[in-house]
Design an enzyme around this catalytic site. Structure first.
Site, short mmCIF file in Angstrom:
data_model
loop_
_atom_site.label_atom_id
_atom_site.label_comp_id
_atom_site.label_asym_id
_atom_site.label_seq_id
_atom_site.Cartn_x
_atom_site.Cartn_y
_atom_site.Cartn_z
N TRP A 187 0.89 -1.16 0.00
CA TRP A 187 0.00 0.00 0.00
C TRP A 187 0.93 1.21 0.00
CZ3 TRP A 187 -1.27 4.22 3.21
CH2 TRP A 187 -2.49 4.85 2.89
N ASN B 29 6.99 -3.31 6.08
CA ASN B 29 5.67 -2.71 6.33
C ASN B 29 5.87 -1.63 7.38
OD1 ASN B 29 2.99 -2.13 6.92
ND2 ASN B 29 2.80 -3.83 8.35
N GLY B 30 5.47 -0.41 7.04
CA GLY B 30 5.61 0.70 8.00
C GLY B 30 6.15 1.92 7.29
N GLU C 233 -22.37 5.34 9.73
CA GLU C 233 -21.77 4.08 9.31
C GLU C 233 -22.28 3.66 7.93
OE1 GLU C 233 -19.34 2.49 9.86
OE2 GLU C 233 -19.68 0.44 9.21
N HIS D 262 -30.15 23.64 7.97
CA HIS D 262 -29.17 24.68 8.28
C HIS D 262 -28.12 24.80 7.17
CE1 HIS D 262 -30.99 25.42 12.13
NE2 HIS D 262 -31.00 24.11 12.34
#
Ligand code: M6R
Length: 609
Positions: A77, A101-102, A482, A505
């Site tokens: 990712w 990873n990180g 949600e 509003h």
């Protein structure tokens, strides 16, 4: 974000690495790659490709296959550097190759240093800095010394799988603030970012703790502190198998997980009920402790934060204890006022979300009591909290969270019931009654799941819209948040959740016949008010889908489609009402031809800030 794997054993590792990576693709799918010690010439060979795992597999068919019994793999990712072949992992050279990873926060400084030593960088990643730093410190003889030096220099989060050229039958691994487990099979060992990746091969694993070093070979694994001292670790056996982590005949994990909700509730709630009363003593949470907290803070991200919002409504309504809900990413930076009488509840499916973990550490620093509601056993948030209430949803693979949300709110209900009883705002009989209603929820959800076709039909009516509004009041507003997140993350239809009374509003100016509205009205005391708001949007041309109780009579003019739900106590309706919202989002995504379980740009476990 990102998933890493590794295998050392007697078998050809390419297939094993690819299989393990397929179980971790939910953590990121911008690129994939593997590195293997070639069994003939003992050199490290790497192959990687932008895109999904299937793109890597395609590439591997076109090139030489890698043959060997020791290797590491990665599914990415992207954080630093766009998704591309060159930025894909593994990174390194003929001497040291890694998967990561990180995020290495000080990579720029380290890169400058390494460039001054003559290193030339190819990618835009932070990871390449670590690969080169390892190479810099590696003397050809002592990998652990090299790793110790590197740990001292890198800042940020990392789970690393490392291959050193001179140790062709060994994988080295370290972690800090990113998850990593070490699997142990017969004559083989594994590393992985998450347990499902190794379940096909073994159920036994060790949890690598912060700053520990693992050295894996065919005999298993040895563990060292960051100072190089040998330590022993407990071998854990996973309490779920490969099948429960697989699709089980459903077209998508998300649909399977929606259907698993009744069982997940039973698994989570039953162990916390004794003689009809809520009981968290097995988690170390006693009545005495609960009675002492003056305020509660619920900190989480995304869906987990929405579960916390339901928790706030219910705890405040029943127990009259003030609850503040914060997004973890905001909480950290708003200098929150916390003290020792506060209870901070961290909610997280993965237990690894970086912002939530940082919020937990902040709360601990000021001496507040911390409790986490976490699904993944042994995850960082679970380990670092004073008290852990595990949800027993089983592995949640789909990026869109469904069953984890369900069990998170189930825990909040039980907590609210117990707190209210302790604070004497409800009687023991009422507490028992509420618990008994909750125990019926799984069966009611089974009935609601039969509304699948209706939800699919409703989704077909929305699927061509570009924008959509969810409205509701009170708990229905929490639920709308949600529903809206679910829809947008997997269908890519833009949607917003609004408190129904707030529309006038400003937001009502957006309402036209191009803006469908999903109105959630499960709170009977607010029903008429919500229906008034529904009429307001209907009068402005909106197509309206109304979700309400079976027992409510709805004016035919009020809505275009009505989804009628079984009736239980209003307070518990979020557990029922979320199911059609999940199904509508699911079918909208399917109808749009999206990748339901792996929506674009997202990852299941967000271990970066
Ligand atoms: O693992 P966590 O529960 O801490 O994750 C928090 C969010 O990233 C997560 O709920 C996210 O919003 C989901 N993709 C929503 O479906």
């Amino acid at each position: 974000m990102c998933g890493i794997v590794g295998y050392i054993g007697e078998k050809e590792c390419t297939g094993i690495l690819l299989d393990s990576l397929s179980k971790l693709e939910y953590r990121g799918y911008d690129s994939a790659g593997i590195a293997v010690f070639d069994k003939h010439d003992k050199t490290i060979k790497t192959i990687k490709a932008k895109g999904r795992l299937k793109d890597l597999e395609k590439k591997m068919k076109g090139e030489d296959r890698l043959y060997g019994c020791c290797g590491i793999g990665h599914t990415r990712w992207a954080t630093h550097g766009e998704p591309s072949d060159i930025n894909s992992h593994p990174h390194g050279n003929a001497r040291v190759t890694i998967v990561h990873n990180g995020i290495i926060e000080n990579y720029k400084k380290l890169k400058e240093f390494l460039e001054s030593k003559g290193y030339v960088f190819e990618s835009q990643t932070d990871t390449e800095t670590v690969a080169k730093l390892l190479d810099y410190y590696y003397d050809g003889e002592n990998p652990i010394e090299c790793i110790k030096n590197v740990i001292n220099e890198i800042e940020g989060s990392y789970a690393l799988g490392i291959l050193f050229k001179d140790y062709p039958d060994t994988i080295y691994a370290i972690r800090k603030d990113s998850p990593l487990i070490v699997g142990k099979g017969k004559g083989e060992a594994f590393i992985a970012s998450d347990v499902p990746a190794i379940l096909k091969f073994t159920k036994n694993y060790y949890l690598l703790d912060e700053d520990e070093i693992a050295v894996l070979d065919r005999s298993g694994a040895k563990f060292y502190t960051k100072f190089g001292e040998l330590i022993t670790k407990e071998l854990i056996t996973a309490d779920f198998d490969e099948e429960s982590a697989a699709k089980g005949g459903y077209e998508h994990f998300m649909l399977k997980e929606i259907h698993e909700q009744p069982n997940a509730i039973k698994m989570t709630v039953t162990p916390r009920v004794t003689n009809g009363m809520p009981d968290f003593s097995e988690c170390g949470l006693t009545e005495k402790m609960l009675s002492g907290y003056k305020r509660i803070f619920v900190i989480a991200c995304g869906t987990a934060m929405h579960a916390g919002t339901v928790g706030k409504y219910v705890i405040e309504r029943l127990a009259r204890v003030p609850v503040t809900v914060d997004l973890a990413s905001e909480f950290r930076y708003r200098n929150p006022i916390l003290n020792k009488e506060d209870l901070v509840i961290l909610v997280s499916q993965s237990g690894e979300t970086a912002d939530t973990l940082a919020a937990l550490r902040l709360a601990k620093n000021v001496g507040a009591a911390t409790m986490s509601i976490v699904n993944v056993k042994g995850s960082s948030i679970a380990r670092e909290s004073d008290i852990v209430v595990y949800t027993h949803a089983g592995p949640e693979i789909s990026v869109a969270s469904t069953k984890a949300y369900m069990v998170q709110i189930a825990v909040f209900y039980l907590l609210a019931f117990q707190l209210a009883y302790i604070k004497k705002t409800i009687s023991k009989d009422e507490c028992k009654r509420l618990v008994s209603v909750m125990l019926k929820v799984p069966d009611i959800i089974e009935n609601v799941l039969e509304l699948s076709d209706t939800c699919s039909y409703v989704a077909s009516k929305l699927v061509n819209s570009e924008n959509l509004l969810y409205i509701g009041r009170g708990l229905d507003y929490a639920l709308s948040m949600e529903g809206s997140l679910k829809l947008k993350e997997i269908s890519y239809i833009h949607s917003e959740a609004y408190a129904a009374g707030e529309l006038k509003h400003g937001t009502i100016s957006l309402v036209t016949d191009q803006m469908p509205v999903i109105a959630v009205a499960t709170q009977r005391e607010l029903f008429d008010k919500t229906v008034s708001n529904v009429k307001e949007v209907k009068a402005r041309g909106a197509k309206v889908i109304l979700i309400t109780h079976k027992c409510m009579s709805v004016d035919e003019e009020a809505a275009d489609y009505v989804i009628k739900l079984p009736t239980i106590d209003d307070m518990l309706m979020p557990m029922i009402g979320v199911v059609p919202l999940q199904l509508i989002a699911y079918y909208a995504s399917v109808l749009r031809g999206n990748d339901v379980d792996k929506p674009r740009n997202l990852a299941k476990s967000v271990t970066v800030e």
